[in-house]
Enzyme design. Sequence first.
Site, short mmCIF file in Angstrom:
data_model
loop_
_atom_site.label_atom_id
_atom_site.label_comp_id
_atom_site.label_asym_id
_atom_site.label_seq_id
_atom_site.Cartn_x
_atom_site.Cartn_y
_atom_site.Cartn_z
CB THR A 127 -0.89 -0.09 1.10
OG1 THR A 127 -1.55 1.33 1.33
CG2 THR A 127 -0.04 -0.10 2.48
CE1 TYR A 153 -3.52 -1.86 5.00
CE2 TYR A 153 -3.45 0.14 4.26
CZ TYR A 153 -3.55 -1.07 4.08
OH TYR A 153 -3.63 -1.24 2.76
#
Length: 347
Positions: A127, A153
Amino acid sequence: MQKFLFTGASGYIGSHTAFCFLTQRQDYQIVIYDNLSTGFRQNYEYLASIFGERVRFVQGNVGDTHTLSSLMECERFSAVVHFAASLIVSESVALPLTYYQNNTLNTTLLIDLCIKHGINTFIFSSTAAVYGEPDISLVPVSESTPLNPINPYGASKMMSERVLMDTHRAYGQFNYAILRYFNVAGASSANTREILQSARGLGQRSQNATHLIKVACECACGAREGMSVFGRDYESKDGTCVRDYIHVDDLASAHLSALTYLEREGKSEVFNVGYGHGYSVLEVIEMVKKVSGVDFSVVDSARRAGDPAILIADNAKICALTDWKPRFDDLAYIIKSAYEWERAQRG
């Protein structure tokens, strides 16, 4: 016939990538391994209705090493494509241990099993959150931009990247491709009107979505009363955040291009996957209204913590080293596919 293990591929990106692999390569078979915590059995069933026995489903957790080890022993996979992860930023702040366990520990266990079973090709779903809030002078961000995640995250993904890199250094034959996704949106370009009317096809099924395009399309469909713009005082052209939005089919094809690169070059790489330009929150909302013909309610809200002003990919590396060629770099098309999908889900 090559066989691949796709973890978490009953979800949004994984199911589109499986569709891409099976469509483009007639000699590929895929086993989807998913616990269905955020995935949907409908996605697998749609794939099976088209590709038959070339795609199979096994329900299980990535942390269940006994089941996974037995599966690897029986199936003899050529590669692993790893999608299974937790991915909601706000949830990661509230439940950091869950994210480090699912995203980092389970990925490490999966890599360990690959080494034990001689699976030497690994494609990892990462990501742009690993970059955190890059200085505006560093945008578009390249793969060499310093990593500085600002939430669990992003940090959990960064740690998994490091595990892959260190494993590659220790075991020379083990190669990886790390794909750092930017803002993924849209629904399958193969969704015809007939497919959507029969409640089939592929798109973003997730509930309680936080992605801007999906939220705006839900507003246009009447599933939400309205939406918020989180901050209008950013250093951007209209004061709202700017993001690089990529159609899910182009992201899916990037995985196939990365695999082809690994097979050809035998060299591990990290690739940003985006279009190299961005749109502001207000531009996206106006395009959703234009495409849908619906003028829904939009209110101003305070900034959200951790939202960088501008986050755009420098995609020169994947374009130069692989055969990846984006086909759907058109905001109106991305939104049209997402809107038609949302409308079909509501009958």
